[in-house]
Scaffold this active site. Structure first.
Site, mmCIF file in Angstrom:
data_model
loop_
_atom_site.group_PDB
_atom_site.id
_atom_site.type_symbol
_atom_site.label_atom_id
_atom_site.label_comp_id
_atom_site.label_asym_id
_atom_site.label_seq_id
_atom_site.Cartn_x
_atom_site.Cartn_y
_atom_site.Cartn_z
ATOM 1 N N ASN A 226 0.855 -1.195 0.000
ATOM 2 C CA ASN A 226 0.000 0.000 0.000
ATOM 3 C C ASN A 226 0.888 1.241 0.000
ATOM 4 O OD1 ASN A 226 0.609 0.719 2.841
ATOM 5 N ND2 ASN A 226 -0.413 -1.237 3.224
ATOM 6 N N ASP A 295 -4.528 -6.267 4.784
ATOM 7 C CA ASP A 295 -5.641 -7.058 5.323
ATOM 8 C C ASP A 295 -5.695 -8.444 4.677
ATOM 9 O OD1 ASP A 295 -6.628 -5.141 7.088
ATOM 10 O OD2 ASP A 295 -7.599 -4.059 5.450
ATOM 11 N N LYS A 305 9.270 -17.266 -10.455
ATOM 12 C CA LYS A 305 8.547 -16.176 -11.115
ATOM 13 C C LYS A 305 7.421 -16.760 -11.979
ATOM 14 C CE LYS A 305 9.080 -12.290 -14.167
ATOM 15 N NZ LYS A 305 9.702 -11.880 -15.396
ATOM 16 N N PHE A 340 -4.565 3.108 14.773
ATOM 17 C CA PHE A 340 -4.824 4.147 13.772
ATOM 18 C C PHE A 340 -6.033 3.733 12.953
ATOM 19 C CE2 PHE A 340 -1.490 7.452 13.221
ATOM 20 C CZ PHE A 340 -0.808 7.192 14.397
ATOM 21 N N LYS A 354 -13.812 1.027 15.535
ATOM 22 C CA LYS A 354 -12.526 0.308 15.646
ATOM 23 C C LYS A 354 -12.014 0.329 17.083
ATOM 24 C CE LYS A 354 -11.187 0.795 10.857
ATOM 25 N NZ LYS A 354 -10.499 1.540 9.822
ATOM 26 N N LYS A 358 -11.627 -3.359 18.604
ATOM 27 C CA LYS A 358 -10.254 -3.852 18.787
ATOM 28 C C LYS A 358 -9.764 -3.620 20.218
ATOM 29 C CE LYS A 358 -9.265 -3.012 13.899
ATOM 30 N NZ LYS A 358 -8.215 -3.021 12.895
HETATM 31 N N1 CTP Z 1 -4.279 -3.364 11.707
HETATM 32 C C1 CTP Z 1 -3.595 -4.429 12.211
HETATM 33 N N2 CTP Z 1 -3.561 -5.605 11.531
HETATM 34 C C2 CTP Z 1 -4.216 -5.759 10.370
HETATM 35 C C3 CTP Z 1 -4.937 -4.660 9.831
HETATM 36 C C4 CTP Z 1 -4.957 -3.476 10.523
HETATM 37 O O1 CTP Z 1 -2.982 -4.291 13.272
HETATM 38 N N3 CTP Z 1 -4.159 -6.912 9.740
HETATM 39 C C5 CTP Z 1 -4.298 -2.114 12.486
HETATM 40 C C6 CTP Z 1 -3.563 -0.955 11.846
HETATM 41 O O2 CTP Z 1 -2.200 -0.950 12.237
HETATM 42 C C7 CTP Z 1 -4.307 0.232 12.436
HETATM 43 C C8 CTP Z 1 -5.694 -0.282 12.655
HETATM 44 O O3 CTP Z 1 -5.608 -1.708 12.622
HETATM 45 O O4 CTP Z 1 -3.777 0.613 13.700
HETATM 46 C C9 CTP Z 1 -6.728 0.153 11.652
HETATM 47 O O5 CTP Z 1 -6.331 -0.108 10.338
HETATM 48 P P1 CTP Z 1 -7.281 0.274 9.127
HETATM 49 O O6 CTP Z 1 -6.609 -0.141 7.840
HETATM 50 O O7 CTP Z 1 -7.756 1.687 9.249
HETATM 51 O O8 CTP Z 1 -8.582 -0.599 9.386
HETATM 52 P P2 CTP Z 1 -8.911 -2.099 9.279
HETATM 53 O O9 CTP Z 1 -9.022 -2.665 10.664
HETATM 54 O O10 CTP Z 1 -7.974 -2.802 8.351
HETATM 55 O O11 CTP Z 1 -10.387 -2.047 8.691
HETATM 56 P P3 CTP Z 1 -10.928 -1.470 7.287
HETATM 57 O O12 CTP Z 1 -9.830 -1.777 6.287
HETATM 58 O O13 CTP Z 1 -12.167 -2.237 7.074
HETATM 59 O O14 CTP Z 1 -11.174 -0.010 7.489
#
Ligand code: CTP
Length: 413
Positions: A226, A295, A305, A340, A354, A358
């Site tokens: 990302n 995610d 490859k 975050f 969240k 969490k």
């Molecule tokens: N996070 C994490 N592990 C993951 C995904 C996210 O620890 N596999 C943590 C990120 O470091 C951040 C928080 O979750 O502190 C929120 O991440 P964000 O991308 O905003 O949200 P998601 O929980 O992934 O949900 P969505 O993508 O549906 O908004």
């Protein structure tokens, strides 16, 4: 206690002596001195005679607006008194590059020029950055002298390894200017208030910060990632370190230099990050999850490859473990967990969800669609969300956001 604002601006008006000795790396110091002056630091440069063979004192006089001191016995200047008064008002002295000769003199208590007499009279923190040929640097006499200086409270900034001006590869190169500056900032920032009391307000605290993106490998040349650059997480880690915390930084980026005075663990995938967090979270006081963790990850990573002749591949994905949620389930009651949330709509409502889902103590939320916020840039627009309420902050530098985030955590622990 000084106010946050004073603490934040504590570089302005501080006095730093920069001592420069006879090494080719002396030319690099013009940049460092210029940066200190721009930050409002009252900067004095003292050079040894040998250093003036590599860069002219006028360069530093122009940059600092102070006479560059070289000779103890210049009849146009009362240096004998000057070296004492300068030493008294200095908040920090940095000797860089430090030659084997000046290291030997300081370790042996010899004060025979403006630099050594001044440094000898200084009671403030003293930083010394050796730079020389590898053979000289590895010489046991030099190492013994450095050990002696360490025992007497000097902070020795280790030289880098690399290509040296003498043509050899090895240890002895002056570290980058940013690294040297970090050491100076550490000595000056969040250090003392007007009464001289310590304001390193995170002293004794252990903080784990995750930063940057993760990379989920498809095959040896391709991966899913990302836009995160890690700047926000690194700003938090650096600010916490300057405030005296013992920081562990788990990072998914190689693009930023490792900050000084902390344990940096580099990882690639969400799985690696989970493993590193699980290994390191137990004894932390504060955990800040600024990383943009993938995610999803491919169910399988191909070990060769994938060739295009076989047509566009179908990549099956599986969910990664949500590390923040795992921490929320497993954290100790006294641990503070900050996550975050990056959103494109319903920022506050989604971030509040969240926070609950969490089991975090705080969520720092930003809206990707807000100008000046999000990935990459040096600024952000954040909201700090806790169970007590929401605090929306204006557009500011990520380094200022870092101060605000850590202040908000400190108020709650
Ligand atoms: N996070 C994490 N592990 C993951 C995904 C996210 O620890 N596999 C943590 C990120 O470091 C951040 C928080 O979750 O502190 C929120 O991440 P964000 O991308 O905003 O949200 P998601 O929980 O992934 O949900 P969505 O993508 O549906 O908004």
């Amino acid at each position: 206690m000084a106010s946050d604002k004073e603490a934040k601006n504590s570089l302005t008006g501080r006095t730093v002596i920069v001592g420069i000795t006879g090494s080719i790396a002396a030319y690099k110091m013009a940049d460092l001195v210029s940066t200190l002056v721009k930050k409002g630091v009252d900067t004095y440069v003292i050079m040894t005679k040998n250093a003036t063979n590599f860069i002219h004192p006028i360069t530093f006089e122009t940059l600092t607006n102070h006479k560059c001191l070289v000779d103890t016995f210049d009849r146009n200047f009362n240096y004998n008194i000057e070296h004492v008064s300068l030493a008294t008002k200095a908040d920090c002295v940095l000797i860089a590059p430090a030659s084997a000769n000046v290291i030997g003199k300081l370790a042996g208590g010899i004060a025979d020029d403006m630099l050594t007499t001044t440094v000898m009279a200084c009671r403030c923190p003293k930083l010394i950055a050796p730079a020389m040929n590898t053979g000289m640097y590895e010489n046991p006499i030099l190492q013994d002298n450095l050990d002696k200086l360490r025992r007497f409270g000097y902070e020795v900034i280790e030289p880098d390894a690399g290509h040296l001006a003498c043509g050899v590869e090895g240890k002895g190169r002056l570290p980058g200017i940013e690294t040297l500056l970090e050491h100076v900032y550490y000595e000056l920032e969040f250090k003392t208030d007007d009464n001289g009391d310590k304001i390193k307000d995170l002293e004794g605290k252990k903080i784990l910060v995750t930063a940057g993106p993760t990379r989920e490998h498809i095959d040896p040349v391709r991966y899913i990632t990302n836009h995160s650059t890690g700047k926000m997480g690194y700003s938090i880690a650096i600010n916490a370190m300057r405030r005296g915390a013992k920081v562990t930084l788990i990072s998914g980026t190689e693009d930023l230099p490792d900050p000084i005075r902390m344990n940096v663990i580099h990882i690639e995938s969400a799985g690696d990050m989970l493993e590193a967090v699980q290994k390191n979270y137990a004894d932390q006081d504060i955990i800040i999850k600024a990383a943009a963790v993938a995610d999803y990850t491919p169910t399988e990573t191909c070990d060769h490859k994938i060739k295009k002749d076989s047509g566009a591949p179908k990549i099956d994905l599986k969910s990664t473990t949500d590390i923040l949620a795992w921490l929320g389930e497993n954290k100790k009651p006294e641990q503070f967990l900050c996550g975050f949330a990056m959103e494109t709509e319903d920022l506050i409502a989604n971030a509040q969800k969240k926070l609950e889902k969490k089991n975090a103590n705080m969520i720092v939320a930003n809206n990707l669609r807000t100008q000046g916020a999000g990935f990459g840039g040096d600024t952000n627009v954040i909201s700090i969300i806790t169970r007590e309420g929401v605090r929306e902050l204006p557009l500011m530098d990520k380094s200022e956001d870092a101060v605000e985030i850590l202040n908000a955590i400190l108020e709650r622990i």
